[in-house]
Scaffold this active site. Structure first.
Site, mmCIF file in Angstrom:
data_model
loop_
_atom_site.group_PDB
_atom_site.id
_atom_site.type_symbol
_atom_site.label_atom_id
_atom_site.label_comp_id
_atom_site.label_asym_id
_atom_site.label_seq_id
_atom_site.Cartn_x
_atom_site.Cartn_y
_atom_site.Cartn_z
ATOM 1 C CG HIS B 128 37.695 44.371 40.339
ATOM 2 N ND1 HIS B 128 37.164 43.722 39.267
ATOM 3 C CD2 HIS B 128 37.091 43.768 41.311
ATOM 4 C CE1 HIS B 128 36.150 42.902 39.906
ATOM 5 N NE2 HIS B 128 36.213 42.778 41.027
ATOM 6 C CG ASP B 205 37.323 50.442 39.389
ATOM 7 O OD1 ASP B 205 36.152 50.682 39.705
ATOM 8 O OD2 ASP B 205 37.847 49.347 39.346
ATOM 9 C CD GLN B 208 34.430 47.950 46.633
ATOM 10 O OE1 GLN B 208 34.037 48.375 47.279
ATOM 11 N NE2 GLN B 208 34.182 46.805 45.885
ATOM 12 C CE LYS B 231 31.248 46.590 43.461
ATOM 13 N NZ LYS B 231 31.260 45.060 43.893
ATOM 14 C CB CYS B 371 37.653 39.970 40.941
ATOM 15 S SG CYS B 371 36.414 39.140 40.758
#
Lengths: 140, 418
Positions: B128, B205, B208, B231, B371
């Site tokens: 991202h 990261d 998600q 999220k 993104c």
């Protein structure tokens, strides 16, 4: 269910059969536009003779609205003077943003873009070709 | 072969907790399939915000009155909940605004202090922008170089390419746990082991991943792990950075101000203990408290059950879309290699038009570059459509989404499939 107001026949027709798509090798004016929100890209080519636009074309990738708007632009610009092109640009921008403007006749293709005004996130798509033109004329 | 939901998973009871799912859009029931962008919030999380502001609102770590004590207690309890949720200790969890801020914190505080000219930072092509741009900024200031691990045509990380980059002894490997476009779950534990073997630090990261699967940072053994609350049922504006405690102690502060100091003189200051050293100013107390409640909610349902449920939804989406000749699917075909999302395109319709037409049916999907312009360039598209699932989505919703794709064909189809 089908979204007639936005996806007017003439918009889909321009999208599927863009009028002047492709680079113009002897263009004397070019400009690139990008919509960073969606990644749509556009390059605009104009060939002028003195003050008059004799040819116009575009290259790019994007949604039906951005591509149809670019196709309509190239068709509409041919034969106009730079000043007339500027006036047309202001008129289309006003139509898309809801500002006062002289409306287009129903039989003019550009009138089909009026429905976009009710879809705020898509206005930028329709504007891309016209703001690219604006930047080109300002840089001229 | 038809996909089924585990009999023990009571999706209707879960749905009843989410007020927004009762909404109608253009007369249709809302089908919210944009969970990778942000999740909806259960009543419990919304109530926690109200309760905090109605009962306990005060500033933390300073007042001596009852409310200040309650607010501090609630804030630190939330930190412990969120930390334990990912297998960490509260001392190594810094509250941030979101994943982006967490990565920037590492880039500025750790990166500027530890990276030198010519040092190598390894990223992947499925990052991202939030795990690319901070490193570009740091590279510009330090002279460090960025190298990208490509992904295969199956949408998986090219591990051979990664290993060959590791032989150049990078200082940092910054990699996404789950791709927000391809859905790919990357083997971050294996990557960490290999990166550590050559002396590199590893940032993951997890934006998600944490919402959708059980994550244990101690097991992964990474040095930094970043994720967002919004999220995973929490409000917007709250996220977290996990970092090894000794790294947090060595790192200079990211921002200076109140709370993060021990002592301030005319000339210099000394810093508070970690993690407070990295939380300058009044923090986002209410949203942090609600983040803790969101974690409680997820734990009550159970992360394994959620993951299994989403896998069923993903399998069904893949099965339905794969049968369509006018649709291209991106990322691994095997639902077990993915988290709950599917990116796709009609061969001849732009994804914005797809999303617009689905919206008329009340179906919310995302269309755009997500993104991830580097992925888009690799896939040779400017944008994709994406349906992403969460614990409250149903198989019926996946099928409604698939059926609504016929509306796209109605608008665009008559031009001979162009």
């Amino acid at each position: 269910m089908v979204d007639d107001e936005l996806y007017r026949e003439i918009i889909l027709e321009h999208y599927h059969h863009p009028r002047y798509k492709g680079a113009l090798p002897d263009a004397n004016l070019t400009a690139e536009g990008i919509n960073p929100l969606c990644g749509d890209e556009l390059t605009l080519y104009l060939k002028t003779d003195g003050d008059r636009i004799v040819e116009a074309s575009f290259e790019g990738r994007g949604c039906s609205i951005s591509q149809a708007s670019a196709s309509m632009l190239t068709e509409a610009l041919r034969g106009l003077t730079i000043e007339e092109a500027r006036q047309l640009m202001e008129r289309v921008k006003a139509m898309l943003t809801g500002a006062p403007h002289e409306p287009f006749d129903e039989d003019e293709d550009l009138s089909a873009l009026e429905g976009v005004r009710n879809y705020p996130v898509r206005i930028k798509c329709a504007l891309l070709a016209w703001t690219t033109l604006e930047e080109m004329l300002e840089a001229k | 072969m038809s996909v089924q939901i585990a009999a023990t998973y009571d999706v209707q009871t879960i749905r009843a907790d989410f007020p927004i799912l009762k909404r109608r859009v253009d007369g249709n029931p809302l089908v919210y399939l944009d969970n990778a962008a942000t999740s909806q919030k259960p009543r419990q999380v919304i109530d926690a915000l109200v309760q905090y502001y109605e009962q306990s609102n005060a500033n933390v770590h300073r007042g001596l009155h009852t409310l200040a004590e309650e607010a501090t207690e609630a804030y630190e309890t939330a930190r412990a909940k969120v930390a334990h949720f990912i297998g960490a200790e509260p001392e190594s969890l810094v509250f941030t605004r979101n994943t982006t801020e967490a990565i920037n914190l590492v880039a500025y505080a750790w990166g500027l202090a530890n990276l030198r000219e010519g040092d190598l930072i390894v990223l992947s092509e499925m990052e991202h922008h939030s795990n690319i741009v901070p490193w570009q900024l740091v590279a510009q200031r330090t002279g460090a170089k960025l190298h990208y691990v490509p992904f295969t045509s199956e949408g998986e990380l090219d591990m051979e390419a990664l290993e060959s980059l590791l032989r150049q002894e990078p200082k940092l490997v910054a990699i996404t746990h789950v791709s927000n476009v391809l859905g790919t779950v990357n083997p971050v534990q294996e990557i960490t082991r290999k990166a550590h073997a050559v002396g590199a630090k590893v940032l993951v990261d997890g934006a998600q991943a944490v919402p959708h699967k059980l994550v244990n940072v101690t097991q992964i053994d990474c040095d930094f792990y970043a994720f967002s609350g919004h999220k995973m049922l929490a409000p917007t504006g709250i996220g977290a950075l996990y970092a090894r405690q000794e790294l947090l102690e060595q790192m200079p502060p990211f921002m200076g101000g109140g709370s993060m100091i021990r002592k301030v003189t005319h000339e210099f200051s000394t810093w508070a203990d970690v993690p407070t050293k990295f939380e300058a100013g009044t923090p986002n107390i209410a949203d942090a408290v609600a983040f803790g409640v969101a974690v409680d909610y997820l734990q009550r349902v159970g992360m394994e059950a959620i993951q299994q449920h989403e896998q069923s939804l993903t399998e069904e989406a893949l099965r339905l879309l794969e049968a369509e000749e006018d649709i291209v699917i991106y990322g691994p075909r095997d639902a077990r290699k993915r988290c709950g999302l599917v990116s796709f395109n009609f061969k001849h319709v732009h994804p914005h038009d797809v999303a617009q037409i689905l919206d008329k049916r009340g179906i919310a999907i995302r269309a755009g570059h997500h993104c991830c312009q580097i992925i888009m360039r690799r896939l040779d598209v400017t944008a994709t459509a994406r349906a992403s699932f969460y614990l409250y989505n149903t198989l019926e919703e996946v099928r409604a989404f698939w059926k609504a794709l016929d509306d796209v064909r109605k608008v665009f189809g008559k031009y001979g499939g162009r």
